[in-house]
Write an enzyme that holds these catalytic residues in place. Structure first.
Site, short mmCIF file in Angstrom:
data_model
loop_
_atom_site.label_atom_id
_atom_site.label_comp_id
_atom_site.label_asym_id
_atom_site.label_seq_id
_atom_site.Cartn_x
_atom_site.Cartn_y
_atom_site.Cartn_z
N GLY A 18 51.65 44.04 28.14
CA GLY A 18 51.39 43.52 29.60
C GLY A 18 49.16 43.42 29.50
O GLY A 18 48.26 43.67 30.45
N HIS A 67 38.12 50.84 28.58
CA HIS A 67 37.65 50.83 29.41
C HIS A 67 37.34 51.77 30.37
O HIS A 67 36.48 51.56 32.10
CB HIS A 67 37.75 49.74 30.43
N CYS A 113 24.86 60.76 44.00
CA CYS A 113 24.17 61.10 42.92
C CYS A 113 23.86 63.13 43.57
O CYS A 113 22.96 62.88 44.50
CB CYS A 113 24.08 61.61 41.69
N ASP A 155 43.44 53.47 35.21
CA ASP A 155 44.53 54.23 36.72
C ASP A 155 44.95 55.67 36.39
O ASP A 155 45.12 56.25 36.88
CB ASP A 155 45.65 53.18 36.80
N CYS A 177 27.08 59.30 37.41
CA CYS A 177 25.74 58.32 37.81
C CYS A 177 25.34 56.93 36.79
O CYS A 177 24.96 57.77 35.94
CB CYS A 177 24.85 59.65 37.93
N GLN A 212 43.48 50.00 28.46
CA GLN A 212 42.26 48.73 28.85
C GLN A 212 42.71 49.33 30.45
O GLN A 212 41.49 48.77 31.40
CB GLN A 212 42.55 47.40 28.76
N ASN A 213 43.53 49.88 30.83
CA ASN A 213 43.77 50.24 31.98
C ASN A 213 42.35 51.37 32.35
O ASN A 213 42.78 52.77 31.60
CB ASN A 213 45.45 50.37 32.33
N SER A 245 46.79 39.98 29.29
CA SER A 245 46.14 38.73 29.11
C SER A 245 45.74 38.74 27.77
O SER A 245 45.52 37.26 27.26
CB SER A 245 45.48 38.39 30.04
P1 OAD Z 1 45.36 40.40 33.36
O1 OAD Z 1 44.89 40.87 34.55
O2 OAD Z 1 44.21 39.97 32.63
O3 OAD Z 1 46.80 40.68 32.16
C1 OAD Z 1 47.75 41.20 32.92
C2 OAD Z 1 48.67 40.86 32.23
O4 OAD Z 1 49.93 41.68 32.50
C3 OAD Z 1 49.36 39.55 31.84
O5 OAD Z 1 49.42 39.12 30.49
C4 OAD Z 1 50.27 39.24 32.56
O6 OAD Z 1 51.69 38.66 32.33
C5 OAD Z 1 50.84 41.16 31.91
N1 OAD Z 1 52.20 41.34 33.06
C6 OAD Z 1 52.12 41.23 34.71
N2 OAD Z 1 53.63 41.81 34.65
C7 OAD Z 1 53.85 42.52 34.01
C8 OAD Z 1 55.39 43.33 33.48
N3 OAD Z 1 55.87 43.68 34.04
N4 OAD Z 1 55.65 43.96 31.97
C9 OAD Z 1 54.78 43.24 30.59
N5 OAD Z 1 53.59 42.75 31.13
C10 OAD Z 1 53.35 41.64 32.87
O7 OAD Z 1 44.78 42.36 32.23
P2 OAD Z 1 44.68 42.71 30.97
O8 OAD Z 1 44.99 42.31 30.25
O9 OAD Z 1 44.55 44.94 31.54
O10 OAD Z 1 38.51 45.04 32.36
O11 OAD Z 1 42.70 42.65 31.59
C11 OAD Z 1 42.28 43.50 30.71
C12 OAD Z 1 40.97 43.54 31.69
O12 OAD Z 1 40.25 42.73 32.48
C13 OAD Z 1 40.57 44.53 32.24
O13 OAD Z 1 40.81 45.81 31.89
C14 OAD Z 1 39.56 44.08 33.18
C15 OAD Z 1 39.50 43.62 33.65
O14 OAD Z 1 38.23 42.39 33.74
C16 OAD Z 1 37.46 45.76 32.59
O15 OAD Z 1 37.48 46.38 34.15
C17 OAD Z 1 36.31 46.01 32.18
#
Ligand code: OAD
Length: 245
Positions: free
Chosen positions: A188, A118, A148, A103, A126, A100-101, A190
């Site tokens: 990692g 994502h 653009c 980066d 654009c 989902q990252n 949520s």
């Molecule tokens: P979140 O910020 O919702 O969750 C990050 C998760 O990483 C949490 O459950 C933390 O407990 C966990 N975490 C933090 N540090 C860690 C570590 N060192 N090792 C393992 N786990 C760790 O991020 P995502 O679930 O990726 O969407 O979020 C999903 C989507 O929501 C993203 O892709 C983005 C956002 O809105 C879009 O941009 C479309």
């Protein structure tokens, strides 16, 4: 330690592993998560900064956040967890990373089969003509935002904003990998953003063993996870690589 040995054995027996990653895998690379106390959404309301209609209405405002994100991403280096996933792919155990990252760190770590659910913040697109250009450091010096060359519209990073569709190709490939893997490692995330969060449930329904690594419990933990490792993925994944080497 017993559980990590057991998971390494399962990976050896079953092979065919898919990793499903979220922001937590990049924390040790210097990129903050979205949710939680230090999260990006604590400082920027996603309705105002991450919805496509907000971008189209006021690109200048949204570009303030995008510039900050890009600076952080440009400085980031793969974490030991990213490196371990790259090793697992080279060793033939890991078939794909569904992330989902945005980066690009899985690519930088050397993984070849990466599905960016994502999108990717290292490209610009654009919103009108869909022309893509690389998002390089010099773009950060263009104010109030890059445009653009073809149609003059404000460019946006090639990432999925709220209100936008998941790239079709990524969705199809992710569903296929999720259906056919024998082990899924959730790292990692949520697990609250859909449709991405459906992916591990697809794997579970097809009989995959579900391994999860997170510093906190998630909606997956009590519902589908078979082996939960509380803590950083950069601790556990290199251990698995060592056990399989
Ligand atoms: P979140 O910020 O919702 O969750 C990050 C998760 O990483 C949490 O459950 C933390 O407990 C966990 N975490 C933090 N540090 C860690 C570590 N060192 N090792 C393992 N786990 C760790 O991020 P995502 O679930 O990726 O969407 O979020 C999903 C989507 O929501 C993203 O892709 C983005 C956002 O809105 C879009 O941009 C479309």
């Amino acid at each position: 330690m017993e559980d990590i040995k057991r998971v390494a054995e399962i990976i050896k027996e079953r092979g065919n592993v898919v990793a499903f990653t979220g922001a937590g895998i990049s924390v040790e690379s210097g990129i903050p998560t979205f949710r939680g106390a230090q999260g990006l959404w604590e400082r920027y309301d996603p309705d105002e900064y991450a919805h496509i209609s907000s971008f189209l209405r006021n690109p200048e405002k949204v570009w303030m956040m995008l510039r900050e994100m890009a600076q952080v991403i440009f400085q980031a280096k793969p974490s030991p967890a990213h490196e371990a996933l790259s090793e697992l792919e080279k060793m033939g155990y890991l078939r794909a990373v569904i992330t989902q990252n945005v980066d690009g760190l899985h690519h930088l770590a050397g993984n070849k089969n990466v599905i960016e659910y994502h999108g990717n913040h290292r490209w610009l697109v654009c919103p009108s003509c869909r022309e893509k250009t690389p998002f390089t450091q010099d773009v950060l010096g263009i104010y109030p935002y890059p445009r653009c060359e073809r149609c003059e519209r404000a460019l946006k990073p090639d990432v999925v904003f709220f209100g936008e569709n998941i790239p079709f190709d990524a969705m199809i490939r992710a569903n296929e990998e999720a259906k056919s893997c024998k082990v899924m490692i959730i790292i990692g995330t949520s697990g609250v953003v859909y449709p991405a969060a459906e992916i591990p449930y697809i794997s579970k329904s097809q009989g995959a063993v579900i391994v999860e690594m997170n510093i906190e419990r998630t909606p997956f933990t009590n519902s589908i996870t078979d082996y939960f490792f509380p803590g950083s993925a950069s601790t556990y994944l290199p251990q698995i690589v060592r056990l399989l080497s």
